[in-house]
Design a protein around this motif. Structure first.
Motif, PDB file in Angstrom:
ATOM      1  N   ILE A  10      -7.634 100.947  14.761  1.00 28.14           N
ATOM      2  CA  ILE A  10      -6.366 100.857  15.876  1.00 28.14           C
ATOM      3  C   ILE A  10      -5.549  99.438  15.310  1.00 28.14           C
ATOM      4  O   ILE A  10      -4.354  99.499  15.269  1.00 28.14           O
ATOM      5  CB  ILE A  10      -6.822 100.577  17.374  1.00 28.14           C
ATOM      6  N   ALA A  11      -6.388  98.474  14.873  1.00 22.93           N
ATOM      7  CA  ALA A  11      -5.666  97.064  14.521  1.00 22.93           C
ATOM      8  C   ALA A  11      -4.963  97.461  13.398  1.00 22.93           C
ATOM      9  O   ALA A  11      -4.013  97.047  13.125  1.00 22.93           O
ATOM     10  CB  ALA A  11      -6.954  96.102  14.403  1.00 22.93           C
ATOM     11  N   CYS A  14      -1.829  99.338  14.216  1.00 29.17           N
ATOM     12  CA  CYS A  14      -1.024  98.395  14.835  1.00 29.17           C
ATOM     13  C   CYS A  14      -0.482  97.309  13.772  1.00 29.17           C
ATOM     14  O   CYS A  14       0.851  97.242  13.780  1.00 29.17           O
ATOM     15  CB  CYS A  14      -1.815  97.507  16.038  1.00 29.17           C
ATOM     16  N   ALA A  15      -1.319  97.100  12.705  1.00 31.47           N
ATOM     17  CA  ALA A  15      -0.715  96.103  11.894  1.00 31.47           C
ATOM     18  C   ALA A  15       0.238  96.658  11.020  1.00 31.47           C
ATOM     19  O   ALA A  15       1.431  95.991  11.022  1.00 31.47           O
ATOM     20  CB  ALA A  15      -1.718  95.524  10.975  1.00 31.47           C
ATOM     21  N   LEU A  18       3.245  97.072  13.114  1.00 29.50           N
ATOM     22  CA  LEU A  18       4.101  95.761  13.470  1.00 29.50           C
ATOM     23  C   LEU A  18       4.987  95.491  12.243  1.00 29.50           C
ATOM     24  O   LEU A  18       6.002  94.855  12.179  1.00 29.50           O
ATOM     25  CB  LEU A  18       3.002  95.014  13.391  1.00 29.50           C
TER      26      LEU A  18
ATOM     27  N   LEU B   8       2.270  96.248  22.224  1.00 25.66           N
ATOM     28  CA  LEU B   8       2.959  95.076  21.335  1.00 25.66           C
ATOM     29  C   LEU B   8       2.288  93.920  21.098  1.00 25.66           C
ATOM     30  O   LEU B   8       1.883  93.524  20.005  1.00 25.66           O
ATOM     31  CB  LEU B   8       4.268  94.848  21.565  1.00 25.66           C
ATOM     32  N   ALA B  11      -1.077  94.736  19.531  1.00 26.44           N
ATOM     33  CA  ALA B  11      -0.688  94.912  18.363  1.00 26.44           C
ATOM     34  C   ALA B  11      -0.849  93.658  17.337  1.00 26.44           C
ATOM     35  O   ALA B  11      -1.026  93.411  16.311  1.00 26.44           O
ATOM     36  CB  ALA B  11       0.431  95.833  17.899  1.00 26.44           C
ATOM     37  N   ARG B  12       0.052  92.710  18.019  1.00 26.36           N
ATOM     38  CA  ARG B  12       0.381  91.544  17.617  1.00 26.36           C
ATOM     39  C   ARG B  12      -1.314  90.813  17.188  1.00 26.36           C
ATOM     40  O   ARG B  12      -1.359  89.984  16.368  1.00 26.36           O
ATOM     41  CB  ARG B  12       1.226  90.610  18.237  1.00 26.36           C
ATOM     42  N   CYS B  14      -3.936  92.088  17.349  1.00 22.25           N
ATOM     43  CA  CYS B  14      -4.794  92.851  16.092  1.00 22.25           C
ATOM     44  C   CYS B  14      -4.275  92.206  14.616  1.00 22.25           C
ATOM     45  O   CYS B  14      -5.227  92.082  13.886  1.00 22.25           O
ATOM     46  CB  CYS B  14      -4.686  94.225  16.241  1.00 22.25           C
ATOM     47  N   ALA B  15      -3.087  92.211  14.380  1.00 24.09           N
ATOM     48  CA  ALA B  15      -2.531  92.045  13.335  1.00 24.09           C
ATOM     49  C   ALA B  15      -2.883  90.743  12.730  1.00 24.09           C
ATOM     50  O   ALA B  15      -3.386  90.488  11.549  1.00 24.09           O
ATOM     51  CB  ALA B  15      -0.831  92.171  13.167  1.00 24.09           C
TER      52      ALA B  15
END
Lengths: 543, 543
Positions: A10-11, A14-15, A18, B8, B11-12, B14-15
């Protein structure tokens, strides 16, 4: 916590998302900025937003292939010569009336070197694409420098197009590219900073000028097919006209998008094959001209017609006063009118494309605002007088700094520009930059002249022939102030001037990190320093 | 879906996490690679893993500030001069026995130019840090070139340290930096590719050599405090010794980590202030030497003691045969023994640090494997004979390509290296590279010599004085083969040789894109081309 059972995956998603979002936001942001900037003017590319720039680069068009006279008398007035009466270029006349032309403007002696000089602002000795790029095999020649830049431009090259793109321009390439060999990165102008490419690839001439022949695409091995013009295939349309329609379409689209454009309109005309442009039948009451020469004249007139249509387009769109036009050739004339070293195709100049004489590298040059306006702020920053001719020199690598200065491009530090802005020459009615120097370095063969360097300082011109197959070089020296057509070689009778130029020529070659022809052992053949000097100290090699 | 109510934000996070994980994995991966490489040898930096490299750069140490003779007679044998009998450097003698020394090795005439030449492989004319860097104000001088590189190195500079770091080395700077002005990026060696920095900053000399004075940190305005040595503050320890202990500590740590090291040991000694190193009291039975000169001699001996400790350390750690040592000075001698242009501080050479004579820029140079081994594969790649002296030239910018060649560094394309590998000179017992050229360009003032260029070709040496305040330059010409101590100026009597050198000097200056002193209007004062030549053609300006 079920939804997070694979948190890493998921990360990762997401990355990726993003990064995509960030990139989109950033693009949107910069677009908004650029729109705001445009809107500050009279709207779009019409007003005092950044000026549009069109370069018309005509392939193989020399100084005399036009009805516009470029040669001048000793008072600086234009003088008509027979060839000016032979060619018909009414739209060049129209452009010349709107702007300024330079009587002594140099390109390189062949094609790819000039094109890369235009894009880089560098002399070919420095960018090292010192001869035309054969798309399919390295054509350095038997004694050419192994490290010459056959590959041409690539994605990391600093180019005028890329800097214009970064400055918010819509960058359009139409016509011949010839920036790199077949399938190289540089063969596609879109890798060099152009948003749009119509017709540009690794080829240096079209398979055919005829739409009915699909511009060379319909032969068993279509090595010289002009790309990107499929919709015209099979039609009764000449290549020059098809490219013109495409150029106009992209100019219109730029105006619709309210973005300034940078249009590099690089005609395939008037390069061989000399196929007649039937729209412009050329009459020869004297019967002196060959069929090829007649076809060449029609190619010239077809190209001129295109220029007229571009100027009409700017007028009609109301962008003429905010559009700067540079018109020039890419090397000396290739008109099929006589021997390469004779006073023939560029008469009264001696030599033609590829040769070491003036006819090999002097080209027509006109700079004009498409419509003069005293109010336009960009015209105030780069004033161009109307209908004037200048003795001040210029060279093809001067376009880069001239445009960079006008629109304030950020040139990356470390990128050396050999040219300098032409602004002063445009503005001054007195001859300026007459102490300037021009170096043209061609360490290759076979061509119309082999392994030579031309060095001009003021009105003195030295030609250095390396003659790698012999034990010593040869030199020619001309005083162009008295002998503009290079008839009297002074190399033996004026040794001081010759050696002075030779020494300065070496400095320029060294300064530009030039590559030399090589001997049988692969050792570089540097130019000697002159007879006297050689005998005093052994000629040193650079450590 | 509760956990994803703010996707969001998640996600941030995670990123950020992902980037951190990726970076960690990548670091771990490259460490694993490098360990594998090391383990392939005899383990760590002891065996045939990459060789360790130590450069000992002694500040202000000239050619004669040592008991090791560097001058030779006409048969190439070392000759002892009085100064060799005055100084005591037993550990330099020990190193010289293990390796090779060059009799004619050039640095720049002052400090920062040399240091940046060492790091960049470029002559100072090219990197444009052409005088020492005053930490606090631009010291170009009244007629110095405005664009000279006062800022020195920065984070984007190609440096030997960074390339070594990228090649898997643990890179250690100990001692004086002086790569950039105060608080600049370049003032901290860690921004230039060094993993570790002990003692390096913008300062060019220590506030004090004494630990009891905290090396200059305990004054009201500690502008010249040596950083990073707090643990020694207040102790009875000399700066040279404190730095040596730190260097040894980091060498030991490198061995523990099984990583090859690149140690740039840049002594503050033997630069002013001339504070005595009490460990080495110098006796002067003649009573001729000043207190300063005695202190200077003790600084030399203290530096030599440090060299011995480093060699001992390599022996004890068993890494000597895999450790390459370069020992050199950074400019001519600053020994307080007489006038700058006299035969005094570098006797019998003329001149001292900063001057345009040989004593201004000739420095001791020794290259050695800390322990010779016929089996070590790196010693096979760079063989260094024992106890030899060579007439072949070298210059400080040659270290970069010599090391780069040995450990196969990848030098970024576009980074010009002026030096060349010394491998051939080390290997050959015959004089080599005698047709070589050396250019030393100092377009600044005030210093011991002002606004000059030195150009040596073979044994001819030209000195060009720009004299910006006068209407014409001055030149000196020496034939070092007959007049190594520069007593007989031949500029008037040998005009052909003078002008030949002048022309070639111009070529070298142009090739390195040198900056010139400027006149009152800020126009560059290029060197003239010689008297005869000037009268023929007006001297051209580069367009």
């Amino acid at each position: 916590m079920k939804t997070l059972q694979d948190p890493l995956r998921i990360a990762r998603i997401c990355a990726v998302l993003l990064i995509a979002i960030a990139a989109t936001l950033s693009r949107a942001h910069s677009r908004a900025d650029s729109n705001a900037e445009n809107a500050a003017g009279q709207g779009g590319s019409k007003g005092d937003s950044k000026p549009n720039v069109m370069i018309v680069l005509v392939d193989d068009m020399g100084l005399m292939d036009t009805s516009v006279p470029f040669l001048i008398d000793k008072d600086g007035a234009a003088v008509e010569h027979p060839l000016n009466r032979w060619y018909r270029t009414p739209n060049m006349e129209r452009l010349a009336k709107r702007g300024v032309r330079l009587s002594e403007f140099y390109a390189m002696s062949v094609c790819s070197p000039s094109r890369i000089s235009l894009m880089s602002g560098q002399n070919s000795a420095r960018h090292r694409t010192t001869t035309w790029i054969n798309p399919d095999s390295n054509n350095r020649g038997p004694s050419g420098p192994p490290d010459w830049n056959w590959k041409g431009l690539d994605a990391s090259s600093v180019t005028l197009a890329r800097l214009m793109q970064q400055a918010g321009y819509r960058t359009i390439h139409v016509g011949k590219g010839h920036f790199g060999p077949r399938d190289s990165i540089g063969s596609d102008p879109r890798n060099l900073g152009f948003d749009i490419n119509v017709g540009g690839s690794s080829i240096g001439q079209p398979g055919s000028y005829y739409g009915t022949k699909s511009f060379g695409a319909e032969v068993p091995k279509p090595t010289h097919a002009v790309p990107g013009l499929d919709e015209y295939h099979g039609q009764e349309i000449f290549l020059t006209e098809a490219l013109t329609r495409e150029a106009i379409k992209h100019v219109q689209e730029s105006v619709r998008q309210e973005k300034p454009f940078f249009l590099n309109f690089a005609h395939y005309a008037v390069h061989a094959p000399f196929q007649a442009d039937a729209r412009f039948p050329t009459e020869d009451p004297t019967g002196k001209f060959s069929k090829q020469a007649l076809a060449f004249a029609s190619l010239v007139q077809g190209m001129d017609d295109s220029l007229g249509k571009m100027l009409d387009c700017f007028d009609e769109l109301g962008i003429a006063e905010n559009t700067l036009v540079f018109f020039l050739g890419d090397n000396g004339s290739d008109a099929p009118l006589g021997e390469p070293h004779a006073v023939a195709s560029s008469a009264p100049l001696r030599g033609k494309k590829g040769s070491h004489y003036e006819g090999g590298m002097r080209v027509p040059f006109i700079a004009a605002w498409a419509q003069t306006s005293k109010q336009n702020p960009w015209q105030k920053r780069l004033p161009i007088p109307q209908g004037q001719i200048r003795k001040g020199w210029g060279a093809i690598y001067d376009l880069f700094p001239t445009i960079a200065e006008l629109v304030q491009l950020e040139i990356p530090s470390g990128h050396i520009v050999d040219g300098s802005s032409l602004k002063t020459i445009f503005a001054s009615s007195e001859p300026v930059l007459l102490d300037r120097e021009f170096l043209m370095h061609f360490p290759h063969a076979p061509h119309r002249s082999n392994y030579f360097t031309v060095f001009r300082q003021g009105d003195w011109k030295l030609i250095y022939h390396y003659l790698p197959e012999k034990s010593s070089p040869q030199m020619q020296l001309f005083d162009l102030s008295k002998d503009p057509y290079e008839q009297t070689d002074l190399a033996e009778t004026r040794p001081k001037e010759r050696d002075n130029l030779l020494i300065r020529m070496r400095e320029k070659l060294i300064e530009q990190r030039s590559l030399y022809p090589v001997d049988q052992d692969g050792q570089a053949i540097e130019p000697t320093r002159g007879i006297d000097f050689q005998s005093v100290l052994p000629f040193p090699s650079t450590p």
